[in-house]
Design a protein around this motif. Sequence first.
Motif, short mmCIF file in Angstrom:
data_model
loop_
_atom_site.label_atom_id
_atom_site.label_comp_id
_atom_site.label_asym_id
_atom_site.label_seq_id
_atom_site.Cartn_x
_atom_site.Cartn_y
_atom_site.Cartn_z
N PRO A 45 -13.86 -21.11 28.93
CA PRO A 45 -14.53 -19.94 28.34
C PRO A 45 -13.87 -19.54 27.02
CG PRO A 45 -14.09 -19.59 30.67
CD PRO A 45 -13.36 -20.83 30.28
N VAL A 46 -14.70 -19.26 26.04
CA VAL A 46 -14.19 -18.95 24.70
C VAL A 46 -13.94 -17.46 24.57
CG1 VAL A 46 -14.75 -18.96 22.24
CG2 VAL A 46 -15.30 -20.95 23.67
N LYS A 47 -12.79 -17.11 24.02
CA LYS A 47 -12.43 -15.71 23.80
C LYS A 47 -12.82 -15.27 22.38
CE LYS A 47 -8.39 -12.65 23.52
NZ LYS A 47 -6.90 -12.62 23.57
N THR A 48 -12.43 -16.06 21.38
CA THR A 48 -12.69 -15.67 19.99
C THR A 48 -12.92 -16.91 19.14
OG1 THR A 48 -11.21 -13.76 20.23
CG2 THR A 48 -11.81 -14.38 17.99
N ILE A 49 -13.87 -16.81 18.22
CA ILE A 49 -14.08 -17.85 17.22
C ILE A 49 -13.53 -17.34 15.89
CG2 ILE A 49 -15.82 -19.15 15.93
CD1 ILE A 49 -17.59 -18.95 18.45
N HIS A 50 -12.45 -17.98 15.44
CA HIS A 50 -11.84 -17.61 14.15
C HIS A 50 -12.46 -18.51 13.07
CE1 HIS A 50 -8.63 -15.42 16.36
NE2 HIS A 50 -8.75 -16.42 17.22
N TRP A 51 -12.94 -17.90 12.00
CA TRP A 51 -13.58 -18.69 10.93
C TRP A 51 -13.06 -18.22 9.57
CZ3 TRP A 51 -17.73 -16.26 7.98
CH2 TRP A 51 -18.05 -14.97 8.40
N THR A 52 -13.46 -18.95 8.53
CA THR A 52 -12.95 -18.77 7.16
C THR A 52 -11.43 -18.82 7.16
OG1 THR A 52 -12.90 -16.34 7.22
CG2 THR A 52 -14.94 -17.38 6.47
N GLY A 53 -10.87 -19.70 7.98
CA GLY A 53 -9.42 -19.83 8.04
C GLY A 53 -8.94 -21.16 7.49
N SER A 54 -7.67 -21.46 7.77
CA SER A 54 -7.07 -22.73 7.35
C SER A 54 -6.11 -23.13 8.47
CB SER A 54 -6.34 -22.56 6.02
OG SER A 54 -5.81 -23.79 5.59
N PHE A 55 -6.68 -23.85 9.45
CA PHE A 55 -5.94 -24.16 10.67
C PHE A 55 -5.52 -25.63 10.69
CE2 PHE A 55 -9.03 -20.78 11.55
CZ PHE A 55 -8.17 -19.76 11.91
N GLN A 56 -4.41 -25.90 11.36
CA GLN A 56 -3.83 -27.24 11.40
C GLN A 56 -3.94 -27.81 12.81
OE1 GLN A 56 -1.01 -28.26 8.68
NE2 GLN A 56 -2.37 -27.07 7.38
N GLU A 57 -3.94 -29.13 12.89
CA GLU A 57 -3.98 -29.82 14.19
C GLU A 57 -2.99 -30.98 14.11
OE1 GLU A 57 -4.35 -31.41 17.65
OE2 GLU A 57 -5.52 -29.60 17.25
N ALA A 58 -2.08 -31.02 15.08
CA ALA A 58 -1.02 -32.03 15.05
C ALA A 58 -1.58 -33.45 15.01
CB ALA A 58 -0.11 -31.86 16.28
N ALA A 59 -2.72 -33.66 15.64
CA ALA A 59 -3.30 -35.00 15.68
C ALA A 59 -3.85 -35.43 14.32
CB ALA A 59 -4.41 -35.06 16.73
N PHE A 60 -4.02 -34.46 13.40
CA PHE A 60 -4.57 -34.77 12.07
C PHE A 60 -3.65 -34.17 11.00
CE2 PHE A 60 -8.11 -34.61 15.04
CZ PHE A 60 -8.77 -35.81 14.77
#
Length: 382
Positions: free
Chosen positions: A117-132
């Motif tokens: 279940p999703v709590k919050t959708i954060h947008w217009t951000g700059s998020f990182q992912e260890a796999a990329f």
Amino acid sequence: MASLFYSLIDQTREFLHVTETLVPSVGEYLKKEISNHVAGWTEDEETKKLKLAILKTFFNVECCVSGTHSMDLVALAPFGEYTVLPGLDCTFSGGYQGLTDRIMSSLPEDVMVFNKPVKTIHWTGSFQEAAFPGETFPVLVECEDGSCFPAHHVIVTVPLGFLKEHLDTFFDPPLPAEKAEAIRKIGFGTNNKIFLEFEEPFWEPDCELIQVVWEDTSPLEDVAPALQDAWFKKLIGFLVLPSFSSVHVLCGFIAGLESEFMETLSDEEVLRSLTQVLRRITGNPRLPAPRSVLRTRWHSAPYTRGSYSYVAVGSTGDDLDLLAQPLPAEGASAQLQVLFAGEATHRTFYSTTHGALLSGWREADRLINLWDLQVQQPQPRL
């Protein structure tokens, strides 16, 4: 009375391109026209009362169709924009999962994640992912269990009732004011089914529908008895389901606040009330009670909070189109971060499964076209 009611419903669809209507809602228009007809009725008072009671039943049917508590809540001017899909209703053997299984059959097995279940959708951000490493994502989907999924795009398909309840916390930053206002204005109601299983059918072999008319009711009266005393009077009747393997089932439909009250009752209370209703309408005080009951609870379900949408008084089809628009708004530098699908985003097929399906295809096409354009753009030479 059926001919009268549905001729008036047809008339309500003619206000689509009228600049101003005399009354705001479908219900008020129907009641005004019925009052005019009543003035010309020449039957005795008992007959007139029975005709009005029958018309009240058709109002309840229309509440189930529109998924609303009252037709007074349904906007008159845009009512004709809803389009009925030609052909018969389709029932999936094994339920709706047959449809989703078919859609998923072409996907790799490990790409679907459930029970997140999703709590919050954060947008217009700059998020990182260890796999990329080195790549940033404008969207981060934060789940209730604390896990997160960074993404380039997210398609939001949650029901409108869920959006209404979680509008202030589901998006970060909050939705633009005009989109949030559209969510508040579009109607979203409850229509539930109650299945009753019987040892033996008490209806005739060729019976397809048992419709219920409550005497001393009228669409022209706004008397609202206490829900606990009369919730079952909103029930429009029972559809006779095809028998199989000696299983005999009736399916009742009920909408509105009465339907939501029904959800708060126990199975035993529902069974007891509907047994009394059936004994009353058949005139058989010893009619055997159903042996089991099964019902939907769309309003209580935390991720739906109702059944489906309608265009409420104060809203128009433009609000459904506005809800369907992706974010950020066109012209913004970041492309198609948050997209919206679901029946409440389809202007002419809202409230339907095909509307929901088509809206999903629409948003998939939107993303496909975006990525096709990016692939086609000439790459800079090294």
